[in-house]
Design a protein around this motif. Structure first.
Motif, PDB file in Angstrom:
ATOM      1  N   LEU A   1       0.830  -1.203   0.000  1.00  0.00           N
ATOM      2  CA  LEU A   1       0.000   0.000   0.000  1.00  0.00           C
ATOM      3  C   LEU A   1       0.865   1.255   0.000  1.00  0.00           C
ATOM      4  CD1 LEU A   1      -2.761  -1.056   2.551  1.00  0.00           C
ATOM      5  CD2 LEU A   1      -2.959  -0.920   0.063  1.00  0.00           C
ATOM      6  N   ARG A   2       2.048   1.165   0.638  1.00  0.00           N
ATOM      7  CA  ARG A   2       2.939   2.326   0.699  1.00  0.00           C
ATOM      8  C   ARG A   2       3.743   2.480  -0.582  1.00  0.00           C
ATOM      9  NH1 ARG A   2       3.976  -0.134   5.673  1.00  0.00           N
ATOM     10  NH2 ARG A   2       6.012  -0.851   4.927  1.00  0.00           N
ATOM     11  N   THR A   3       4.184   1.367  -1.148  1.00  0.00           N
ATOM     12  CA  THR A   3       5.114   1.430  -2.280  1.00  0.00           C
ATOM     13  C   THR A   3       4.455   1.164  -3.623  1.00  0.00           C
ATOM     14  OG1 THR A   3       5.644  -0.926  -2.160  1.00  0.00           O
ATOM     15  CG2 THR A   3       6.921   0.549  -0.751  1.00  0.00           C
ATOM     16  N   ARG A   4       3.201   0.738  -3.610  1.00  0.00           N
ATOM     17  CA  ARG A   4       2.505   0.321  -4.829  1.00  0.00           C
ATOM     18  C   ARG A   4       3.174  -0.886  -5.473  1.00  0.00           C
ATOM     19  NH1 ARG A   4      -1.426   3.809  -6.470  1.00  0.00           N
ATOM     20  NH2 ARG A   4      -1.421   5.883  -5.529  1.00  0.00           N
ATOM     21  N   LYS A   5       3.947  -1.629  -4.705  1.00  0.00           N
ATOM     22  CA  LYS A   5       4.536  -2.871  -5.166  1.00  0.00           C
ATOM     23  C   LYS A   5       4.093  -4.008  -4.264  1.00  0.00           C
ATOM     24  CE  LYS A   5       8.696  -0.974  -7.360  1.00  0.00           C
ATOM     25  NZ  LYS A   5       8.273  -1.376  -8.726  1.00  0.00           N
ATOM     26  N   THR A   6       3.957  -5.199  -4.865  1.00  0.00           N
ATOM     27  CA  THR A   6       3.534  -6.367  -4.092  1.00  0.00           C
ATOM     28  C   THR A   6       4.695  -7.304  -3.810  1.00  0.00           C
ATOM     29  OG1 THR A   6       2.995  -7.583  -6.120  1.00  0.00           O
ATOM     30  CG2 THR A   6       1.231  -6.277  -5.112  1.00  0.00           C
ATOM     31  N   THR A   7       5.889  -6.968  -4.278  1.00  0.00           N
ATOM     32  CA  THR A   7       7.074  -7.849  -4.209  1.00  0.00           C
ATOM     33  C   THR A   7       6.705  -9.269  -4.643  1.00  0.00           C
ATOM     34  OG1 THR A   7       6.755  -8.289  -1.842  1.00  0.00           O
ATOM     35  CG2 THR A   7       8.235  -6.487  -2.440  1.00  0.00           C
ATOM     36  N   THR A   8       5.946  -9.345  -5.726  1.00  0.00           N
ATOM     37  CA  THR A   8       5.519 -10.626  -6.288  1.00  0.00           C
ATOM     38  C   THR A   8       5.763 -10.616  -7.793  1.00  0.00           C
ATOM     39  OG1 THR A   8       3.775 -10.829  -4.628  1.00  0.00           O
ATOM     40  CG2 THR A   8       3.606 -12.240  -6.558  1.00  0.00           C
ATOM     41  N   LEU A   9       6.350 -11.684  -8.290  1.00  0.00           N
ATOM     42  CA  LEU A   9       6.539 -11.859  -9.728  1.00  0.00           C
ATOM     43  C   LEU A   9       5.570 -12.907 -10.242  1.00  0.00           C
ATOM     44  CD1 LEU A   9      10.456 -11.998  -9.924  1.00  0.00           C
ATOM     45  CD2 LEU A   9       8.968  -9.980 -10.065  1.00  0.00           C
ATOM     46  N   GLY A  10       5.032 -12.682 -11.414  1.00  0.00           N
ATOM     47  CA  GLY A  10       4.184 -13.671 -12.063  1.00  0.00           C
ATOM     48  C   GLY A  10       4.985 -14.469 -13.079  1.00  0.00           C
ATOM     49  N   VAL A  11       4.717 -15.758 -13.160  1.00  0.00           N
ATOM     50  CA  VAL A  11       5.403 -16.634 -14.114  1.00  0.00           C
ATOM     51  C   VAL A  11       4.354 -17.413 -14.901  1.00  0.00           C
ATOM     52  CG1 VAL A  11       7.009 -18.552 -14.418  1.00  0.00           C
ATOM     53  CG2 VAL A  11       7.406 -16.878 -12.593  1.00  0.00           C
ATOM     54  N   VAL A  12       4.401 -17.281 -16.211  1.00  0.00           N
ATOM     55  CA  VAL A  12       3.544 -18.073 -17.100  1.00  0.00           C
ATOM     56  C   VAL A  12       4.447 -19.120 -17.751  1.00  0.00           C
ATOM     57  CG1 VAL A  12       2.022 -18.064 -19.105  1.00  0.00           C
ATOM     58  CG2 VAL A  12       1.992 -16.137 -17.498  1.00  0.00           C
ATOM     59  N   MET A  13       4.219 -20.388 -17.422  1.00  0.00           N
ATOM     60  CA  MET A  13       5.157 -21.436 -17.822  1.00  0.00           C
ATOM     61  C   MET A  13       4.409 -22.718 -18.167  1.00  0.00           C
ATOM     62  SD  MET A  13       8.586 -22.607 -15.778  1.00  0.00           S
ATOM     63  CE  MET A  13       9.586 -21.283 -16.450  1.00  0.00           C
ATOM     64  N   PRO A  14       4.072 -22.935 -19.440  1.00  0.00           N
ATOM     65  CA  PRO A  14       3.426 -24.189 -19.833  1.00  0.00           C
ATOM     66  C   PRO A  14       4.346 -25.390 -19.641  1.00  0.00           C
ATOM     67  CG  PRO A  14       3.186 -22.491 -21.536  1.00  0.00           C
ATOM     68  CD  PRO A  14       4.201 -21.999 -20.552  1.00  0.00           C
ATOM     69  N   ARG A  15       3.740 -26.567 -19.607  1.00  0.00           N
ATOM     70  CA  ARG A  15       4.463 -27.845 -19.584  1.00  0.00           C
ATOM     71  C   ARG A  15       5.341 -27.988 -18.348  1.00  0.00           C
ATOM     72  NH1 ARG A  15       8.179 -27.554 -23.164  1.00  0.00           N
ATOM     73  NH2 ARG A  15       8.595 -29.780 -23.191  1.00  0.00           N
ATOM     74  N   LEU A  16       4.801 -27.608 -17.180  1.00  0.00           N
ATOM     75  CA  LEU A  16       5.609 -27.674 -15.960  1.00  0.00           C
ATOM     76  C   LEU A  16       5.944 -29.105 -15.575  1.00  0.00           C
ATOM     77  CD1 LEU A  16       6.824 -25.649 -13.933  1.00  0.00           C
ATOM     78  CD2 LEU A  16       4.869 -26.099 -12.451  1.00  0.00           C
ATOM     79  N   THR A  17       5.218 -30.089 -16.104  1.00  0.00           N
ATOM     80  CA  THR A  17       5.544 -31.491 -15.817  1.00  0.00           C
ATOM     81  C   THR A  17       6.828 -31.928 -16.514  1.00  0.00           C
ATOM     82  OG1 THR A  17       4.084 -32.164 -17.625  1.00  0.00           O
ATOM     83  CG2 THR A  17       3.152 -32.178 -15.400  1.00  0.00           C
ATOM     84  N   ASP A  18       7.286 -31.171 -17.499  1.00  0.00           N
ATOM     85  CA  ASP A  18       8.561 -31.453 -18.167  1.00  0.00           C
ATOM     86  C   ASP A  18       9.701 -31.118 -17.211  1.00  0.00           C
ATOM     87  OD1 ASP A  18      10.994 -30.453 -19.749  1.00  0.00           O
ATOM     88  OD2 ASP A  18       9.851 -31.472 -21.310  1.00  0.00           O
ATOM     89  N   GLY A  19      10.659 -32.029 -17.072  1.00  0.00           N
ATOM     90  CA  GLY A  19      11.743 -31.837 -16.123  1.00  0.00           C
ATOM     91  C   GLY A  19      12.579 -30.598 -16.385  1.00  0.00           C
ATOM     92  N   VAL A  20      12.828 -30.279 -17.653  1.00  0.00           N
ATOM     93  CA  VAL A  20      13.628 -29.098 -17.985  1.00  0.00           C
ATOM     94  C   VAL A  20      12.878 -27.834 -17.588  1.00  0.00           C
ATOM     95  CG1 VAL A  20      14.730 -27.812 -19.852  1.00  0.00           C
ATOM     96  CG2 VAL A  20      14.774 -30.305 -19.860  1.00  0.00           C
ATOM     97  N   VAL A  21      11.593 -27.791 -17.879  1.00  0.00           N
ATOM     98  CA  VAL A  21      10.778 -26.632 -17.526  1.00  0.00           C
ATOM     99  C   VAL A  21      10.724 -26.466 -16.013  1.00  0.00           C
ATOM    100  CG1 VAL A  21       8.486 -25.597 -17.702  1.00  0.00           C
ATOM    101  CG2 VAL A  21       9.430 -26.866 -19.646  1.00  0.00           C
ATOM    102  N   ALA A  22      10.538 -27.567 -15.298  1.00  0.00           N
ATOM    103  CA  ALA A  22      10.478 -27.507 -13.841  1.00  0.00           C
ATOM    104  C   ALA A  22      11.794 -27.010 -13.250  1.00  0.00           C
ATOM    105  CB  ALA A  22      10.123 -28.881 -13.275  1.00  0.00           C
TER     106      ALA A  22
END
Length: 333
Positions: free
Chosen positions: A61-82
């Protein structure tokens, strides 16, 4: 402290022997690139000893930042992606950020919905993995105004990109096969929408072009990034009288499927068929015939991508980075 109440900044500062403003600054900032100073380390140790937990929502609320990053990552069951995701999460945590993950299907519309969803959660930045080509048009169609970095697949849309040097990886694979006297070569690609696949094929072609060796059109087949896809593509290439004497696949999982086909056809590896995979997932070195492959630094790619995104979030310039790959020569060649 003998109490359930949260410690105050004054208590933390007194224990660390610093001013309250110093304690406040240290506790709200991510770790600097050159590490914490001695006084900052004392503050963080005092905070841990006193049981301090930062109120992320109040801070946002003070900084207008949530200190959170979003990640869009298909095929997370793939070992390389994970493994790539693991690198992202570790680097984000070191910088004081949490991660919101969405793993949609490997489909452009599903990815667009995931991006909208995470942007709606007010993430400070987005890491986009597995983008569909033509990714430039995809990125330009987005309506969100959030700092973004692309991972593993590039977009050529003005966004920073972090991935492996896949063109060079394909070149290394072809050069290795040529050096061993193979001239009838084949490639099993991934889907056309994946720049990882197209870059690896382009690198492979460049080595053959330099050597004056043609790559026949019927020697290039497509496959999904999975074992079943490798089986299907392997049959198309190998279950015929004029099969190639060497195959390069753009992923290890595809190559494992090809190994199964070669076994069923009674082919001896590498005498009847040489085979190279890509990524160097842990299992390929432990196969009955250990597999030659191109090692891609998945974890390092994820960590580097997270740091590049944090640079963009902080208003700093972030350059695109292609991390080096390495040919791991084993028994399949």
């Amino acid at each position: 402290m003998g109490t359930d109440r949260a410690p105050t900044l004054k208590e933390i500062a007194e224990r660390a022997g610093v001013h309250v403003s110093t304690a406040s600054r240290v506790l709200r900032q991510p770790e600097p690139a050159d590490g914490w100073s001695e006084s900052a380390l004392r503050v963080r140790q005092a905070a841990e000893e006193l049981g301090y937990r930062r109120n992320v929502w109040a801070a946002s609320l003070r900084t207008r930042k949530t200190t959170t990053l979003g990640v869009v990552m298909p095929r997370l069951t793939d070992g390389v992606v994970a493994t790539t995701y693991q690198g992202i999460e570790e680097a984000a945590a070191r910088a004081g950020y949490s991660v919101l993950l969405s793993s949609p299907p490997d489909d452009a519309d599903a990815q667009r919905d995931a991006i909208d969803l995470l942007a709606g959660r007010q993430v400070d930045g987005l890491l986009l993995s597995g983008l569909h080509a033509p990714a430039k048009a995809f990125v330009e169609s987005l309506t969100v105004s959030v700092p973004m970095v692309t991972v593993t697949r590039h977009a050529d849309a003005g966004l920073p990109f972090v991935g492996a040097d896949d063109h060079h990886g394909g070149y290394l694979a072809a050069r290795h096969l040529l050096d061993r006297g193979h001239t009838d070569l084949a490639v099993i690609c991934g889907p056309d929408h994946a720049t990882t696949s197209t870059d690896r094929l382009a690198g492979f072609r460049s080595a053959l072009d330099a050597a004056g060796i043609p790559l026949r059109p019927d020697r290039v087949v497509s496959s999904a990034f999975e074992v079943d896809g490798g089986i299907e593509a392997g049959r198309r290439l190998l279950d015929r009288p004029d099969r190639p004497d060497a195959v390069f696949t753009v992923s290890d999982t595809i190559a494992i499927g090809v190994l199964g086909v070669a076994r069923d056809l009674g082919l001896q590896i590498p005498d009847d068929l040489a085979l190279i995979g890509y990524n160097d997932i842990p299992i390929v070195a432990q196969l009955p015939v250990p597999m030659t492959t191109v090692r891609s630094p998945a974890r390092q790619i994820g960590a580097t991508a997270a740091r590049r995104l944090l640079d963009v979030v902080a208003g700093r310039d972030a350059e695109s980075t292609r991390l080096p790959v390495e040919l791991m020569v084993r028994a399949t060649t």
